[in-house]
Design an enzyme around this catalytic site. Structure first.
Site, PDB file in Angstrom:
ATOM      1  N   GLN A   1      58.632 134.586   6.943  1.00 27.63           N
ATOM      2  CA  GLN A   1      59.629 135.563   7.202  1.00 27.63           C
ATOM      3  C   GLN A   1      59.709 136.800   6.298  1.00 27.63           C
ATOM      4  O   GLN A   1      60.695 137.683   6.526  1.00 27.63           O
ATOM      5  CB  GLN A   1      61.031 134.757   6.822  1.00 27.63           C
ATOM      6  CG  GLN A   1      61.423 133.633   7.768  1.00 27.63           C
ATOM      7  CD  GLN A   1      62.349 132.546   7.629  1.00 27.63           C
ATOM      8  OE1 GLN A   1      62.324 131.386   7.436  1.00 27.63           O
ATOM      9  NE2 GLN A   1      63.485 133.250   7.454  1.00 27.63           N
TER      10      GLN A   1
ATOM     11  N   ARG B   1      69.434 128.749   7.261  1.00 25.69           N
ATOM     12  CA  ARG B   1      70.355 129.662   7.983  1.00 25.69           C
ATOM     13  C   ARG B   1      71.602 129.979   7.311  1.00 25.69           C
ATOM     14  O   ARG B   1      72.708 129.940   7.586  1.00 25.69           O
ATOM     15  CB  ARG B   1      70.757 128.971   9.358  1.00 25.69           C
ATOM     16  CG  ARG B   1      71.258 129.829  10.347  1.00 25.69           C
ATOM     17  CD  ARG B   1      71.375 129.399  11.591  1.00 25.69           C
ATOM     18  NE  ARG B   1      71.921 130.172  12.616  1.00 25.69           N
ATOM     19  CZ  ARG B   1      71.131 130.357  13.883  1.00 25.69           C
ATOM     20  NH1 ARG B   1      70.265 129.524  14.269  1.00 25.69           N
ATOM     21  NH2 ARG B   1      71.514 131.245  14.653  1.00 25.69           N
ATOM     22  N   CYS B   2      71.466 130.577   5.915  1.00 26.79           N
ATOM     23  CA  CYS B   2      72.389 131.065   5.120  1.00 26.79           C
ATOM     24  C   CYS B   2      71.956 132.214   4.176  1.00 26.79           C
ATOM     25  O   CYS B   2      70.842 131.728   3.871  1.00 26.79           O
ATOM     26  CB  CYS B   2      73.535 129.870   4.790  1.00 26.79           C
ATOM     27  SG  CYS B   2      72.510 129.059   3.191  1.00 26.79           S
TER      28      CYS B   2
ATOM     29  N   GLU C   1      73.998 133.839  10.819  1.00 34.08           N
ATOM     30  CA  GLU C   1      74.295 132.560   9.675  1.00 34.08           C
ATOM     31  C   GLU C   1      75.585 132.208   9.847  1.00 34.08           C
ATOM     32  O   GLU C   1      75.820 131.192   9.324  1.00 34.08           O
ATOM     33  CB  GLU C   1      73.609 132.873   8.737  1.00 34.08           C
ATOM     34  CG  GLU C   1      71.998 133.173   8.743  1.00 34.08           C
ATOM     35  CD  GLU C   1      71.212 133.562   7.297  1.00 34.08           C
ATOM     36  OE1 GLU C   1      72.044 133.916   6.308  1.00 34.08           O
ATOM     37  OE2 GLU C   1      70.204 133.324   7.063  1.00 34.08           O
TER      38      GLU C   1
END
Lengths: 159, 288, 804
Positions: free
Chosen positions: C236, C383-384, C757
């Site tokens: 990523q 996802r945060c 998110e």
């Protein structure tokens, strides 16, 4: 290890022939010997469905089928969905309904939906959800995938 | 995720398959749908030297009626069971049960014979077979024998099937008209094995139970027949009190294995709850 | 002439900001022609399979490679000894610690990497890996982080035993990593002392795993002739990885190329640098051929970046009207055996101090104590933003706890404490400046949409009926997220600031190519960034190509995680486009022989004020920019690059409401309804936003209702495959209802905040609050996740509500 075997089958309408050990899994043959990297690998316990192909008119997980079992078979993968330059209604619907994000589950999902609509050309939402319960998705939450299958069902019925 | 090496055989008849088993000995395993065996082999929990694939034997498939008996080839898939008009009409319990097994792709390959023979208490067919008072046709080097489902399942991965035998056919007496039926399966998610599941076949005479069969999935090292609960219910009405007692009696024979689905206490309680709900649903369907 | 229909037609043609433009990415994915890392085949490529420890804590007495080397197809077996000559048997982590690449002398978590077998194909590699013989001496394992700092606890990290600190301040015990504090403890303590009401709750955020559908992997290819290293990788953050690889390997960064191609989901799992990548790279350097390493799903769940594992205590102090005067949140953080937590250097506990949430809390204190255990290293943000899920879960749970104590409605208590719209920008007690918000509006809109009063009435009726087979719960979550890391003065990873970039080149015939430092794993960047440029430059999105991920081509950026793409790279995109537009304006003025001040911009062209027949379209200017007909002294071309250092993070927010029905007798929880209102400021592509919300809510559902990584007391995994790790199918996944408000970000060039998110961060406490609310009338103040049927049933039984 054990004696390699010649296996012939039809892949997306074209005859192919491979020589494989009995232990070779269909998903590996497709991806590595036959250059069809559409079906993907997401697990090793036969749960995720990313490897789903259409084999002799059945949706199967290619990770749980031996290539030697496929002699004489007719097989369709996502690569065979587009015909004569025209996208299959499902491919078009997935695009229009935003039924994909990272794309990893998409080949297996579309291939499964293809057979699902042949089993049941007019599925309810519940039919679709249980019909794709062998295909995991981490990105879409399934809602738009359901819409895509519903949209494709309508188009195919009208055709 | 790669199996160890093995030799592969695909006989075209039961006779050939039996002959092969005899020749290859204990290193050979039968390959039916492959969705119990191949996952084990991919993790190398099983490493047989030979696989004998039953998939090319036409005589092992098909669903038909012979007299008052439904006969199902052992290699009939769960998908075929689910879509059989004959079964929907005559043995709807099997259709309901097959629908709870795994997921659509697994059902296209998984076979009734494989699900029975694997000997895994988590598989669903054994309870359905016991509730239906099914019998199994076993083919071996000395010929065929027919064995009742009740008594076939001995323990974890252990059945009456000898090493040189093949399960070829399942025979089910057609349940009498007006029978009630239900398979209630609690699972963490679609496709999971049962946290607990109960199969019930029920015949009523007026408001009382004339005959009932109760079989429990994944409540012990093998499928369990809840005989005490069956005996208790026979002759009684189905109401809260009798349901409570039947559930209690079913729970009393459970020896569930604790795992991520639940500890003993939860699994036992769920066995009771599934038994109760299956009895209620069967009762609602029964006419008589 | 610009009559309205003509203007609208021109605008529609652009398919710019605000349009639900269908995705450009789809074309290859629906045909199965994506290029994921396991699709890559290079000539001479070998396959690497990792040998892993079966024990959570053990000494390695010896490794015998002989049988493996004799296995047909096996080319080599690498162990720590083979990495020592290049000093790569250990590597620095993104958390300021070091991590074993291949275990040397001991292993510290089950499945830790011990060796890599290289073979001609993956079957031979797997066979070979099964033949490597490792002699272990088992040691007692620590699994409970509360036991890590016991005086007689076994020492896990003998390699840093004497180190007084591991990147973040003094250690008090060999298994202690750091202690981090924020806020004003004295002020918070004083507030608690004088408070009319206080509440305290122990709240666990269990260890879970992002589990993207594609596992991690790479193809590493070192060219001996040129000294050039290429790594195709599930990453990523390709540029950050390239920099780290340069630091590790000694190869000049200009001779390293990292390529992020198509990635099958990331969710934070694909940010860290894993041992598998490093060994594959070394193997390629040593053998001179490409090496492919692809992990299995079990490897993925067991060894790559987990998330959460925060054992928290929440305390709130309030007056009797429910107005919060003080907050004290502490957590014991289980980082596993190595601190590879992705964290900005100044924030070892991430952005945990966002834990005042959407509320105006005057006094606050937070503290996190991090320890080692014999479990997989980590954790990552799933996802945060870093540690934001932990923070928001705590505050949203505590709001309900406080409401219960005071007998106040759970929506009302939030209203009484919200930061008011007129208070923005609002600086929290921890020093974060919330950019903009309209919390009351969002909540009220949701409550109206679901008929909240009606739901509470129904709940009251059900509660009064002892025969009801279900318990009804209503969960509310009014969260504020902190995303878009971040301003370089506070946000860096290993010293590299978290700015991001966009480089735009406009071609003579009006086509555009833009490259960015972010990295999509399914979020639709190729479409969204094209829309930004289309609106800024007045060129159709269909002619705009967007690329990311190849470090040779793309400008430097920190990648995509923590919802930072729109806030940072999106801003860079707008700024770069505006540089081009400024230059284009000069050219237009030159062509029209007017001054710049006489021009105005309309959709896709510059028009002369008062004489609209005099106009030059951007398309025309594209060609002219490549000719000699330019203002004196102006260079040719229409290109620009912007490196954007955001002035602040962004703070998207939302209001979610969930209705559940709990089966008292099985513990199963059915989600009857989930209504999600999100405010991410300016909305670039509503279709993509909605898709992100669906996905984030589904992952939140999975976390709240079933995900966990359980261990036995010896550190053995109890459920690390998809048999047990809960990934919901289409059957379990609820239907999502989405809604939105728009409160622009004042400091972002587009007013956009980032959104993907939010549903995860806001969703988890919403589900949890709903389940617990089902039991609230029976005195239950908290239940730990996951709210699996088994665990919920245990609560039902404890309360005696399911007696028959």
């Amino acid at each position: 290890m054990a004696t390699a075997k010649k296996v012939s089958f039809k892949l997306n309408g074209k005859p192919v022939e491979v020589t494989v050990e009995p232990r070779e899994l269909l998903i590996h043959t497709l991806r590595e010997k036959l250059a069809h990297t559409g079906p993907h690998i997401g697990c090793e316990t036969s749960h995720c469905g990313a490897c789903t192909v259409d084999l002799n008119e059945m949706s199967v997980k290619a990770c749980t089928v031996l290539t030697v079992q496929c002699d004489g078979a007719e097989m369709t993968t996502v690569e065979g969905m587009e015909q004569g330059g025209a996208l299959h209604a499902l491919q078009q619907a997935f695009h229009e309904e935003h039924g994909l994000q990272c794309g990893y589950c998409t080949p297996g999902m579309i291939t499964r939906a293809y057979r699902l609509l042949k089993e049941n050309p007019n599925p309810s939402e519940q039919d679709i959800r249980s019909g794709i319960s062998g295909n995991l998705c981490r990105c879409t939450g399934y809602q738009n995938i359901v819409k895509a299958v519903q949209s494709a069902a309508k188009k195919l019925a009208a055709a | 995720m790669i199996p160890a090496g093995f030799d592969y055989h695909a006989p075209r008849s039961v006779a050939d398959a039996v002959k092969l088993l005899g020749e290859l000995g204990p290193e050979a395993k039968l390959l039916a749908g492959g969705h119990s065996l191949l996952p084990m082999m991919k993790l190398r929990f099983a490493e047989p030297g030979h696989l004998v694939d039953l998939g090319r034997i036409a005589e092992l498939r098909g669903i038909s009626q012979s007299g008052n008996e439904i006969r199902i080839g052992a290699m009939t898939t769960e998908h075929e069971l689910l879509n059989s008009k004959l079964l929907a009409e005559k043995v709807p319990l099997l259709v309901e049960g097959a629908g709870w097994i795994a997921d659509p792709q697994v059902r296209y390959k998984g076979t009734i014979g494989g699900d029975i023979s694997h000997g895994d208490p988590a598989n669903d067919q054994p309870a359905l077979m016991i509730a239906l008072d099914a019998s199994f046709v076993l083919a071996g080097p000395k010929g065929e024998r027919v064995v009742k489902a009740d008594g076939y399942f001995l323990g974890l991965y252990s059945t009456q099937l000898a090493e040189d035998e093949i399960l070829t056919q399942i025979r089910i007496p057609v349940p009498p008209a007006g029978s009630g039926w239900s398979y209630h399966k609690l699972k963490r998610k679609t496709g999971d094995f049962a946290t607990a599941a109960t199969a019930v076949m029920l015949q009523m005479k007026g408001k009382q139970v004339a005959k009932v069969a109760i079989a429990l999935t994944n409540a012990g090292p093998t499928v369990l027949k809840a005989r005490d609960a069956e005996a208790y219910l026979t002759g009684k009405a189905i109401d809260d009190a009798s349901l409570n007692e039947a559930a209690r009696l079913a729970m009393s024979i459970c020896q569930p294995t604790p795992d991520q689905r639940g500890d003993e206490e939860y699994k036992r309680a769920m066995c009771g709850e599934m038994t109760r709900r299956a009895l209620q649903a069967a009762h609602a369907r029964a006419k008589g | 002439m610009g009559d309205m229909s003509d203007v609208k037609e021109r605008e529609d043609k652009l398919q710019g900001m605000g349009t639900s433009l269908l995705r450009k990415e789809d074309a290859r994915f629906i045909r199965g022609q994506g290029s994921y890392v396991d699709d890559i085949k290079l000539p001479g490529m070998l396959f690497g399979a990792i040998v892993r420890s079966p024990f959570a804590h053990a000494r390695i007495k010896g490794i015998d490679k002989a049988k493996a080397l004799a296995c047909p197809g096996v080319v080599a077996v690498l162990t720590a000894d083979d990495l020592k000559p290049v000093n790569l048997h250990w590597m620095p982590t993104l958390g300021g610690d070091v991590q074993a690449v291949l275990a040397d002398k001991k292993v510290c978590f089950q499945y830790q990497e011990v060796a890599m077998v290289l073979a001609s194909d993956r079957y031979a590699a797997y066979d070979g890996a099964g033949l490597v013989e490792v002699d272990y001496e088992e040691l007692p394992a620590i699994v409970d982080p509360k036991k890590s700092m016991a005086p007689d606890a076994p020492i896990i990290r003998e390699d840093i035993e004497d180190k007084k600190e591991v990147g973040h301040g003094p250690r008090t015990h060999p298994n202690h990593i750091f202690t981090w504090e924020a806020g004003d403890k004295a002020a918070a303590d004083a507030a608690f002392k004088s408070a009319e009401v206080t509440v305290r709750e122990e709240i666990l955020n269990p260890r879970v795993h992002p589990c993207p559908l594609e596992t991690c992997g790479c193809v590493a290819s070192f060219d001996k002739a040129t000294g050039y290293l290429t790594v195709y990788m599930t990453s990523q953050a390709p540029h950050l990885v390239r920099t780290v690889l340069a630091m590790l390997s000694g190869i000049a960064e200009s001779k390293i190329r990292v390529v992020g191609g198509d990635i099958g989901g990331g969710f934070g799992n694909k940010v860290p640098v894993y041992p598998g990548y490093v060994v594959a790279i070394v193997a390629s350097i040593v053998t001179g051929v490409p090496i492919k390493w692809i992990e299995s799903r079990i490897d993925n769940i067991s060894t790559t970046g987990f998330a959460r594992d925060y054992h928290g205590v929440g305390e709130l102090a309030a007056d009797k009207d429910g107005r919060i005067k003080g907050l004290r949140f502490t957590a014991l953080a289980d980082h596993g055996a190595f601190n590879s937590h992705v964290s900005a250097t100044k924030f070892p506990a991430g952005l945990f101090s966002i834990c005042t949430g959407s509320y105006a809390i005057p006094n606050a204190y937070a503290r996190v104590d991090a320890v080692y255990t014999n479990k997989a290293p980590g954790g990552v943000a799933y996802r945060c933003s870093l540690r934001v899920t932990e923070a928001i879960y705590l505050i949203e749970r505590m709001m309900d706890v406080l409401a219960l104590k005071l007998g106040l409605d759970k929506a009302e208590i939030r209203r009484r404490n919200f930061v008011k719209s007129e208070q923005f920008p609002y600086t929290t007690a921890f020093g974060w400046t919330l950019d903009s918000g309209a919390y009351h509006t969002a909540l009220d809109k949701v409550l109206k949409a679901v008929d909240y009063e009606g739901l509470r009435k129904e709940q009251a009726q059900k509660r009064a009926d002892p025969k009801s087979p279900t318990l009804m719960g209503i969960g509310i979550s009014t969260f504020t997220e902190i995303v878009g890391a971040g301003p370089t003065k506070v946000c860096d990873i290993l010293g590299v600031g978290l700015f991001d970039s966009c480089e735009i080149r406009v071609h003579p015939t009006g086509g555009v190519i833009a490259r960015l430092g972010t990295m999509s794993q399914g979020q639709g960047h190729a479409t969204t960034y094209a829309q930004i440029i289309a609106t800024e430059l007045g060129l159709p999105a269909s002619d705009i190509v967007v690329e990311e991920g190849d470090t040779d081509k793309a400008p430097y950026g920190a990648g995509t995680w923590g919802s930072r793409s729109t806030p940072v790279s999106g801003a860079a995109t707008a700024m770069a486009a505006r540089k081009i537009k400024e230059k284009a304006k000069k050219i237009a003025a030159h062509l029209l022989e007017v001054s710049e001040g006489d021009l105005e911009w309309e959709i896709d062209r510059f028009k002369v004020k008062g004489d609209p027949s005099q106009a030059k379209t951007m398309k025309e200017i594209c060609m002219v920019a490549h000719t000699g007909n330019l203002p004196a002294g102006m260079e040719q071309g229409l290109n620009a690059v912007t490196y954007y250092d955001p002035p602040n993070l962004t703070f998207p927010f939302g209001a979610y409401l969930c209705v559940v029905d709990v089966d008292k007798f099985t513990g199963e929880v059915k989600v009857r309804r989930f209504y999600a209102l999100d405010d991410c400021g300016t909305r670039i592509n509503p279709m993509i936003i909605e898709g992100q919300i669906h996905g984030g809510l589904t992952e939140a559902f999975a976390v709240a209702m079933g995900q966990q990584i359980p261990f036995d007391e010896n550190g053995n995994h109890l459920g690390n495959s998809l048999m047990d790790y809960f990934l919901p199918t289409a059957v379990e996944t609820p239907k999502w209802e989405t809604d939105h408000t728009v409160t622009q970000c004042p400091h972002h060039p587009l007013g956009a905040k980032g959104v993907a998110e939010s549903p995860h961060v806001g969703g988890i406490p919403c589900f949890s609050n709903a389940v617990i609310d089902a039991f609230a009338h029976l005195g239950v103040t908290h239940m730990d996740m996951p709210h699996s049927a088994w665990r919920v049933w245990q609560q039902c039984s404890a309360l005696g509500v399911n007696k028959r």
